[in-house]
Every structure is written in C-alpha cells, then in structure tokens.
Scaffold this motif. Structure first.
Motif, short mmCIF file in Angstrom:
data_model
loop_
_atom_site.label_atom_id
_atom_site.label_comp_id
_atom_site.label_asym_id
_atom_site.label_seq_id
_atom_site.Cartn_x
_atom_site.Cartn_y
_atom_site.Cartn_z
N PHE A 191 0.87 -1.18 0.00
CA PHE A 191 0.00 0.00 0.00
C PHE A 191 0.90 1.23 0.00
N ASP A 192 1.22 1.70 -1.20
CA ASP A 192 2.17 2.80 -1.40
C ASP A 192 1.39 4.06 -1.77
N LEU A 193 1.37 5.06 -0.89
CA LEU A 193 0.62 6.28 -1.17
C LEU A 193 1.12 6.98 -2.42
N HIS A 194 2.43 6.95 -2.66
CA HIS A 194 2.97 7.63 -3.84
C HIS A 194 2.53 6.93 -5.12
N ALA A 195 2.25 5.63 -5.06
CA ALA A 195 1.74 4.92 -6.24
C ALA A 195 0.30 5.29 -6.53
N LEU A 196 -0.48 5.57 -5.48
CA LEU A 196 -1.91 5.85 -5.65
C LEU A 196 -2.21 7.34 -5.79
N VAL A 197 -1.49 8.17 -5.04
CA VAL A 197 -1.65 9.63 -5.12
C VAL A 197 -0.24 10.20 -5.27
N PRO A 198 0.33 10.14 -6.47
CA PRO A 198 1.75 10.47 -6.65
C PRO A 198 2.06 11.94 -6.42
N VAL A 199 3.21 12.19 -5.80
CA VAL A 199 3.70 13.56 -5.64
C VAL A 199 4.17 14.06 -7.00
N PRO A 200 3.73 15.23 -7.45
CA PRO A 200 4.14 15.73 -8.77
C PRO A 200 5.65 15.86 -8.90
N ALA A 201 6.15 15.61 -10.10
CA ALA A 201 7.60 15.62 -10.34
C ALA A 201 8.21 16.98 -10.01
N ILE A 202 7.48 18.07 -10.28
CA ILE A 202 8.03 19.40 -10.03
C ILE A 202 8.28 19.62 -8.55
N LEU A 203 7.50 18.94 -7.68
CA LEU A 203 7.71 19.05 -6.24
C LEU A 203 8.77 18.07 -5.75
N LEU A 204 8.90 16.93 -6.41
CA LEU A 204 9.98 16.01 -6.05
C LEU A 204 11.34 16.67 -6.22
N GLN A 205 11.45 17.57 -7.20
CA GLN A 205 12.71 18.26 -7.44
C GLN A 205 13.06 19.22 -6.30
N ARG A 206 12.08 19.65 -5.54
CA ARG A 206 12.33 20.61 -4.46
C ARG A 206 12.90 19.96 -3.21
N GLY A 207 12.66 18.67 -3.03
CA GLY A 207 13.20 17.98 -1.87
C GLY A 207 12.20 17.87 -0.74
N PRO A 208 12.48 17.01 0.25
CA PRO A 208 11.50 16.68 1.29
C PRO A 208 11.26 17.78 2.30
N ASP A 209 12.12 18.81 2.38
CA ASP A 209 11.95 19.87 3.37
C ASP A 209 11.45 21.17 2.76
N ASP A 210 11.17 21.17 1.48
CA ASP A 210 10.71 22.40 0.83
C ASP A 210 9.29 22.73 1.28
N PRO A 211 9.00 24.00 1.62
CA PRO A 211 7.66 24.37 2.09
C PRO A 211 6.55 24.02 1.11
N ALA A 212 6.79 24.22 -0.19
CA ALA A 212 5.75 23.90 -1.17
C ALA A 212 5.48 22.40 -1.23
#
Length: 287
Positions: A191-212
């Motif tokens: 049960f992988d949340l990213h597989a079902l409700v994926p984080v957009p690629a543009i936000l993956l580029q910002r990193g896990p601590d980015d406010p956006a």
C-alpha cells in the motif's frame, strides 16, 4: 583478504559512522542564516566524532555564495495553498501512529486495486547535495547560540568543517541512493501512497523539506511523510471474511503514518475506486 584491505575497510566504516553521528547531532541544532564572515565562536563537537576532525588545520574563511533554490512556482492541482489554512502539521520528531486499512469488493476490482497500490513504499525526492553541504559547513563553523548567551569557543577549524561537511554529503548521498534503488522496480510495499496519489515531479525536485512540497503533502495526503511498516494483515482479512457478502474478497494492511491519519489521501483513493469499500481506523491499544 589482506590486513591492509581490512584496515582500509574498517577506517571507511568508522568515518561513515562518525559522519552519520554528526549528521544526527546537526539535526538537533536550530537553523539560522549563515553570515558572510564566520566568527571564531561555536559549541563543542560531540566527543565521538571530535577525534575524526581534530587533525585538520586552519585555512582562510571561504566566501562561497549559497546557491538559491529553484524558482519554479507552478504547483499542480490548483492554486498554491493558503499558508494560514493549509500550514503542514509537522512535528520535529514525528509520532508514528499505527493504523489498519480494510478494503473489500469484488475479486476483480480488488485485484486491480492491489496491483495499483503496490510500489517501493518511498517518495523519490531529489536532494540538493551541494546546498546541503554548504549549509552544514556554515552550521559547523558558526553554530547558533541561545538568545542572550555567549557562544562557547569553537572547537573545529575551517578546514575541518569543510572536510566534515564533505563527509556528511557523501554519507547522505550513499544513504539516499540506497533508499531510491527500489523506486520504479520494487513492488514490495502493498500500500504505497505515492503509487496511488503520486507527488508531482516538479515538487519532487524541491526535496523533502521544501515548504511547497510539504504543503502539497499536507493538502493531498494529510501527512507529510511516506508510510512506514506497511504489511498485509492476514488476521484482519480472516475476520473480514465472516461479514462479507458472497462473492466479495477482503484486503487489509497495517501501517504507521507520521503524526496524522493520511485521511486526505484515503478520501482521494476511495473516490478513485468507487466500487470498493474502505475502512480505516487508528490502533491505540498496546500490542
């Protein structure tokens, strides 16, 4: 294996361990902006890593500018969240709350859902290692002091801080590469949340601590981290079968989520799979 090879491997392991220890210590320090010119003040380093850095000498203070973060502002799925209404509820040290998710429906629909829900169980963030190294360097040479309190004498030279920041970068890079290896290939997480409700690629580029990125997770998942300890709950599936209608099948998983139930993601998943029934509840009793 020769003694010399063993000695080099042991030294490498000790250096990596020292870097990991210092990285954990740095995460406990308050964050402040780095000044243009470092001072000669700072707190003592943890004793278990001091021996790895004391041999470094002194060098002139570098004046390397910190590169800015990406300026992309297009956040998918509507306008940017209101910072007052959608501020991520993220604790410095998360409580990992235990949950059980029960899903039921026709065998065909449930099989399709299970195939869609499988993944690596992680969020494939991209890390700005160069910026992280520079931030660690400035924190090492000018650690923040409590308000109104004089800073104790610095115990680390500028050269030592530069060397240690590089070691921290290497340790984080290796750990991140190891964590990202299964992404796109492994289906070990049921049960992988990213597989079902994926984080957009543009936000993956910002990193896990980015406010956006954190704001998106809070608004679309209801929690700010990937689920942990996800496992099929066979005992719950056995109990579900007693109450299901003929021709229906059960699927149950247990997982831990950071601080909150991932209710926004679960609501989105239930809307995407209307032929299935979803029931989620936290488990508070002590095992």
């Amino acid at each position: 294996m020769s003694r010399r090879t063993k000695s080099r491997q042991t030294a490498a392991m000790e250096a990596a361990q020292a870097a990991e220890t210092l990285l954990a210590w740095l995460h406990t320090q308050p964050q402040t902006a780095a000044p243009d010119r470092p001072t000669d003040e700072g707190p003592a380093m943890p004793p278990d890593v001091r021996a790895t850095i004391e041999q470094a000498g002194t060098e002139p203070a570098p004046n390397t500018p910190v590169p800015p973060k990406p300026t992309d502002t297009a956040i998918p799925d509507g306008p940017a969240p209101d910072p007052d209404r959608h501020a991520p509820q993220r604790l410095p040290h998360p409580d990992w709350l235990l949950h059980r998710l029960c899903v039921s429906g026709s065998p065909a629909d449930l099989a399709a859902f299970r195939a869609a829900a499988e993944g690596a169980g992680t969020i494939p963030w991209e890390l700005d290692l160069e910026r992280m190294e520079e931030d660690w360097f400035h924190l090492l040479i000018v650690p923040p002091a409590p308000a109104g309190a004089p800073a104790p004498p610095r115990r680390l030279s500028l050269a030592g801080a530069r060397i240690l920041a590089g070691q921290l970068r290497e340790a984080v890079a290796q750990r991140h590469a190891l964590a990202m290896t299964p992404v796109g290939r492994s289906r070990a997480c049921p049960f992988d949340l990213h597989a079902l409700v994926p984080v957009p690629a543009i936000l993956l580029q910002r990193g896990p601590d980015d406010p956006a990125a954190l704001a998106w997770l809070w608004q679309h998942w209801g929690t700010t981290a990937a689920l942990r300890h996800v496992a099929i709950d066979t005992e719950a599936e056995t109990a579900m079968r007693r109450s299901l209608a003929p021709g229906e099948a059960p699927f149950a998983v247990s997982f831990r989520s950071a601080d909150w139930t991932p209710w926004r993601a679960l609501a989105r998943i239930a809307a995407d799979w209307p032929s299935l029934r979803f029931e989620t509840r936290p488990i508070y009793e002590v095992p």
